[in-house]
Write an enzyme that holds these catalytic residues in place. Structure first.
Site, PDB file in Angstrom:
ATOM      1  N   GLY A  16     -30.892  -0.885  19.025  1.00  0.00           N
ATOM      2  CA  GLY A  16     -30.966  -0.201  17.848  1.00  0.00           C
ATOM      3  C   GLY A  16     -29.901  -1.217  17.067  1.00  0.00           C
ATOM      4  O   GLY A  16     -29.716  -0.695  15.646  1.00  0.00           O
ATOM      5  N   GLY A  18     -30.264  -4.343  15.948  1.00  0.00           N
ATOM      6  CA  GLY A  18     -31.168  -4.673  14.736  1.00  0.00           C
ATOM      7  C   GLY A  18     -31.696  -6.191  15.465  1.00  0.00           C
ATOM      8  O   GLY A  18     -32.154  -6.922  14.468  1.00  0.00           O
ATOM      9  N   SER A  20     -34.699  -6.903  16.947  1.00  0.00           N
ATOM     10  CA  SER A  20     -36.208  -7.373  16.605  1.00  0.00           C
ATOM     11  C   SER A  20     -36.132  -7.466  15.192  1.00  0.00           C
ATOM     12  O   SER A  20     -36.984  -8.276  14.945  1.00  0.00           O
ATOM     13  CB  SER A  20     -36.871  -6.097  17.040  1.00  0.00           C
ATOM     14  OG  SER A  20     -36.558  -5.494  17.945  1.00  0.00           O
ATOM     15  N   THR A  21     -35.540  -6.543  14.576  1.00  0.00           N
ATOM     16  CA  THR A  21     -35.580  -6.558  12.863  1.00  0.00           C
ATOM     17  C   THR A  21     -35.277  -8.150  12.469  1.00  0.00           C
ATOM     18  O   THR A  21     -36.011  -8.721  11.796  1.00  0.00           O
ATOM     19  CB  THR A  21     -34.577  -5.677  12.418  1.00  0.00           C
ATOM     20  OG1 THR A  21     -34.759  -4.440  12.662  1.00  0.00           O
ATOM     21  CG2 THR A  21     -34.651  -5.709  10.906  1.00  0.00           C
ATOM     22  N   ARG A  46     -44.783   1.475  22.820  1.00  0.00           N
ATOM     23  CA  ARG A  46     -44.538   2.541  21.719  1.00  0.00           C
ATOM     24  C   ARG A  46     -45.876   2.101  20.648  1.00  0.00           C
ATOM     25  O   ARG A  46     -46.383   1.179  20.849  1.00  0.00           O
ATOM     26  CB  ARG A  46     -43.323   1.981  20.804  1.00  0.00           C
ATOM     27  CG  ARG A  46     -42.002   1.954  21.718  1.00  0.00           C
ATOM     28  CD  ARG A  46     -40.827   1.635  20.849  1.00  0.00           C
ATOM     29  NE  ARG A  46     -39.533   1.479  21.664  1.00  0.00           N
ATOM     30  CZ  ARG A  46     -38.670   0.601  21.541  1.00  0.00           C
ATOM     31  NH1 ARG A  46     -38.863  -0.584  21.007  1.00  0.00           N
ATOM     32  NH2 ARG A  46     -37.606   0.746  22.764  1.00  0.00           N
ATOM     33  N   ARG A 139     -35.467   5.548  13.970  1.00  0.00           N
ATOM     34  CA  ARG A 139     -36.407   4.450  14.474  1.00  0.00           C
ATOM     35  C   ARG A 139     -37.733   5.528  15.070  1.00  0.00           C
ATOM     36  O   ARG A 139     -38.837   5.202  15.158  1.00  0.00           O
ATOM     37  CB  ARG A 139     -35.858   3.391  15.582  1.00  0.00           C
ATOM     38  CG  ARG A 139     -37.157   2.503  15.664  1.00  0.00           C
ATOM     39  CD  ARG A 139     -36.481   1.348  16.480  1.00  0.00           C
ATOM     40  NE  ARG A 139     -36.162   1.638  17.801  1.00  0.00           N
ATOM     41  CZ  ARG A 139     -35.697   0.918  18.770  1.00  0.00           C
ATOM     42  NH1 ARG A 139     -35.259  -0.345  18.630  1.00  0.00           N
ATOM     43  NH2 ARG A 139     -35.445   1.385  20.226  1.00  0.00           N
ATOM     44  N   ARG A 150     -29.375   5.166  26.229  1.00  0.00           N
ATOM     45  CA  ARG A 150     -28.927   3.899  25.514  1.00  0.00           C
ATOM     46  C   ARG A 150     -28.037   3.946  24.789  1.00  0.00           C
ATOM     47  O   ARG A 150     -27.264   2.723  24.791  1.00  0.00           O
ATOM     48  CB  ARG A 150     -30.476   3.572  24.358  1.00  0.00           C
ATOM     49  CG  ARG A 150     -31.636   3.264  25.074  1.00  0.00           C
ATOM     50  CD  ARG A 150     -32.880   3.188  24.029  1.00  0.00           C
ATOM     51  NE  ARG A 150     -34.027   2.986  24.786  1.00  0.00           N
ATOM     52  CZ  ARG A 150     -34.638   1.372  24.747  1.00  0.00           C
ATOM     53  NH1 ARG A 150     -34.398   0.798  23.676  1.00  0.00           N
ATOM     54  NH2 ARG A 150     -35.818   1.465  25.675  1.00  0.00           N
TER      55      ARG A 150
HETATM   56  N1  LIG Z   1     -28.880  -3.644   8.501  1.00  0.00           N
HETATM   57  C1  LIG Z   1     -29.864  -2.575   8.826  1.00  0.00           C
HETATM   58  N2  LIG Z   1     -29.707  -1.458   7.879  1.00  0.00           N
HETATM   59  C2  LIG Z   1     -30.405  -0.459   8.016  1.00  0.00           C
HETATM   60  N3  LIG Z   1     -31.400  -0.200   9.172  1.00  0.00           N
HETATM   61  C3  LIG Z   1     -31.364  -1.268  10.024  1.00  0.00           C
HETATM   62  C4  LIG Z   1     -30.659  -2.707   9.810  1.00  0.00           C
HETATM   63  N4  LIG Z   1     -30.950  -3.346  10.791  1.00  0.00           N
HETATM   64  C5  LIG Z   1     -31.911  -2.692  11.505  1.00  0.00           C
HETATM   65  N5  LIG Z   1     -32.061  -1.565  11.146  1.00  0.00           N
HETATM   66  C6  LIG Z   1     -33.172  -0.530  11.536  1.00  0.00           C
HETATM   67  O1  LIG Z   1     -32.508   0.001  12.702  1.00  0.00           O
HETATM   68  C7  LIG Z   1     -33.578   0.189  13.747  1.00  0.00           C
HETATM   69  C8  LIG Z   1     -33.177  -0.718  14.909  1.00  0.00           C
HETATM   70  O2  LIG Z   1     -33.513  -2.045  14.656  1.00  0.00           O
HETATM   71  P1  LIG Z   1     -34.153  -2.651  15.843  1.00  0.00           P
HETATM   72  O3  LIG Z   1     -35.287  -2.117  16.234  1.00  0.00           O
HETATM   73  O4  LIG Z   1     -34.364  -4.152  15.268  1.00  0.00           O
HETATM   74  O5  LIG Z   1     -33.065  -2.845  17.029  1.00  0.00           O
HETATM   75  P2  LIG Z   1     -33.165  -3.583  18.463  1.00  0.00           P
HETATM   76  O6  LIG Z   1     -31.864  -4.060  18.622  1.00  0.00           O
HETATM   77  O7  LIG Z   1     -34.035  -4.581  18.408  1.00  0.00           O
HETATM   78  O8  LIG Z   1     -33.480  -2.599  19.315  1.00  0.00           O
HETATM   79  P3  LIG Z   1     -33.744  -2.528  20.867  1.00  0.00           P
HETATM   80  O9  LIG Z   1     -33.084  -3.123  21.616  1.00  0.00           O
HETATM   81  O10 LIG Z   1     -34.045  -0.886  21.230  1.00  0.00           O
HETATM   82  O11 LIG Z   1     -35.132  -2.931  20.763  1.00  0.00           O
HETATM   83  C9  LIG Z   1     -34.868  -0.236  13.013  1.00  0.00           C
HETATM   84  O12 LIG Z   1     -35.531   1.032  12.719  1.00  0.00           O
HETATM   85  C10 LIG Z   1     -34.514  -0.982  11.904  1.00  0.00           C
HETATM   86  O13 LIG Z   1     -35.187  -0.860  11.015  1.00  0.00           O
HETATM   87  N1  LIG Z   2     -32.756  -8.854  30.702  1.00  0.00           N
HETATM   88  C1  LIG Z   2     -33.651  -8.612  29.633  1.00  0.00           C
HETATM   89  N2  LIG Z   2     -33.541  -7.632  28.629  1.00  0.00           N
HETATM   90  C2  LIG Z   2     -34.697  -7.460  28.008  1.00  0.00           C
HETATM   91  C3  LIG Z   2     -35.829  -8.058  28.023  1.00  0.00           C
HETATM   92  N3  LIG Z   2     -36.533  -7.953  26.789  1.00  0.00           N
HETATM   93  C4  LIG Z   2     -36.251  -6.962  26.436  1.00  0.00           C
HETATM   94  N4  LIG Z   2     -34.909  -6.772  26.809  1.00  0.00           N
HETATM   95  C5  LIG Z   2     -33.674  -5.833  26.432  1.00  0.00           C
HETATM   96  O1  LIG Z   2     -34.211  -4.447  26.722  1.00  0.00           O
HETATM   97  C6  LIG Z   2     -33.610  -3.653  25.855  1.00  0.00           C
HETATM   98  C7  LIG Z   2     -34.414  -2.572  25.595  1.00  0.00           C
HETATM   99  O2  LIG Z   2     -35.633  -3.048  24.859  1.00  0.00           O
HETATM  100  P1  LIG Z   2     -36.900  -2.018  24.202  1.00  0.00           P
HETATM  101  O3  LIG Z   2     -37.763  -2.924  23.682  1.00  0.00           O
HETATM  102  O4  LIG Z   2     -37.065  -1.112  25.418  1.00  0.00           O
HETATM  103  O5  LIG Z   2     -35.944  -1.190  23.266  1.00  0.00           O
HETATM  104  C8  LIG Z   2     -32.859  -4.306  24.758  1.00  0.00           C
HETATM  105  O6  LIG Z   2     -31.501  -4.556  25.038  1.00  0.00           O
HETATM  106  C9  LIG Z   2     -33.539  -5.735  25.032  1.00  0.00           C
HETATM  107  O7  LIG Z   2     -32.891  -6.762  24.181  1.00  0.00           O
HETATM  108  C10 LIG Z   2     -35.905  -9.330  29.087  1.00  0.00           C
HETATM  109  O8  LIG Z   2     -36.761  -9.901  29.114  1.00  0.00           O
HETATM  110  N5  LIG Z   2     -34.862  -9.435  29.824  1.00  0.00           N
END
Ligand SMILES: Nc1ncnc2c1ncn2[C@@H]1O[C@H](COP(=O)(O)OP(=O)(O)OP(=O)(O)O)[C@@H](O)[C@H]1O
Ligand SMILES: Nc1nc2c(ncn2[C@@H]2O[C@H](COP(=O)(O)O)[C@@H](O)[C@H]2O)c(=O)[nH]1
Length: 208
Positions: A16, A18, A20-21, A46, A139, A150
């Site tokens: 969460g 950010g 992926s964003t 998802r 999200r 988490r």
């Molecule tokens: N700066 C920001 N301000 C507001 N909302 C944000 C910001 N950055 C990200 N978000 C939102 O927060 C949520 C979590 O971001 P994101 O999915 O990119 O997190 P993540 O680190 O990739 O999480 P995960 O590890 O679970 O995949 C998303 O809905 C995204 O749109």
């Molecule tokens: N060690 C690894 N961590 C990974 C990998 N791919 C994703 N991730 C991490 O898992 C969590 C949860 O991801 P989600 O997509 O289920 O929200 C997140 O912290 C990712 O960074 C991997 O290949 N190796």
């Protein structure tokens, strides 16, 4: 593994925060410069996630067998599911000459530090635990149980991210535009140095 290409870019941070964003934005703005390392996971997709695009979705038994065969650079168990970066995932990007972006957790970061990949390590920091929880809830991808797991893990991750020298940069993701511009600046600085180094190496070879 294929021969060394540019240093991979690793994004790490609590679920969460950010990652992926930010990486989606980078891939959209610079499709010719960056490529995403498609991880394997045993979690369910998802809505909207596609096999072979966002992840290689797999079963625990298949993943364990692939690990036994030595196919992974790093693996971790996160929130009850297995995740891992295969050698092929990184090679596929390297073969294109692009910078490989990995989105991995701290267990993966610890393992990848012990490889010869020399990754650039970025920790994405949420402004606070409260904001992190609000963003994760908004999200709307996790069950209450998964969300709690988490958030519990996030405490340990923040501690690791806050320790000096674990990452090359810690990016505060408060305002998205500012976080993205900090990331771009970090990448520009570090990939420029690399380009200058390799240009200098080339010149030295010519001079000698
Ligand atoms: N700066 C920001 N301000 C507001 N909302 C944000 C910001 N950055 C990200 N978000 C939102 O927060 C949520 C979590 O971001 P994101 O999915 O990119 O997190 P993540 O680190 O990739 O999480 P995960 O590890 O679970 O995949 C998303 O809905 C995204 O749109
Ligand atoms: N060690 C690894 N961590 C990974 C990998 N791919 C994703 N991730 C991490 O898992 C969590 C949860 O991801 P989600 O997509 O289920 O929200 C997140 O912290 C990712 O960074 C991997 O290949 N190796």
């Amino acid at each position: 593994m294929v021969q060394k290409g540019p240093r991979p870019l690793v994004l790490c941070g609590p679920s969460g925060s950010g990652k992926s964003t930010l990486l989606k934005r980078l891939l959209k703005e610079f499709p010719d410069k960056f490529g995403f390392s498609i991880s394997h996971t045993t979690r369910n997709p998802r809505p909207g996630e596609k096999d072979g695009v966002h992840y290689h979705f797999t079963s625990k038994s298949d993943m364990k067998a692939a690990i036994e065969r030595g196919e992974f650079i790093e693996t971790a168990t996160f929130s009850g599911n297995m995740y891992g970066t295969s050698k092929k995932a990184v090679d596929d990007v390297r073969l294109t000459g692009k910078i490989c972006i990995l989105d991995i957790d701290i267990e993966g970061v610890k393992q990848i530090k012990n490889t010869d990949l020399e990754p650039l390590l970025v920790f994405v920091m949420p402004p606070s635990m409260e904001v992190l929880e609000t963003r994760l809830r908004a999200r709307n991808t996790e069950s209450e149980e998964c969300l709690r797991k988490r958030l519990a893990t996030a405490h340990r991750e923040l501690e690791y991210g806050n320790q000096p020298d674990n990452f090359h940069i810690v990016i505060m993701n408060d305002t998205l535009d500012k976080a993205y511009s900090d990331l771009r600046e970090f990448i520009a600085q570090n990939t420029q140095e690399e380009q200058q180094d390799s240009a200098a190496d080339g010149k030295n070879e010519k001079d000698n």
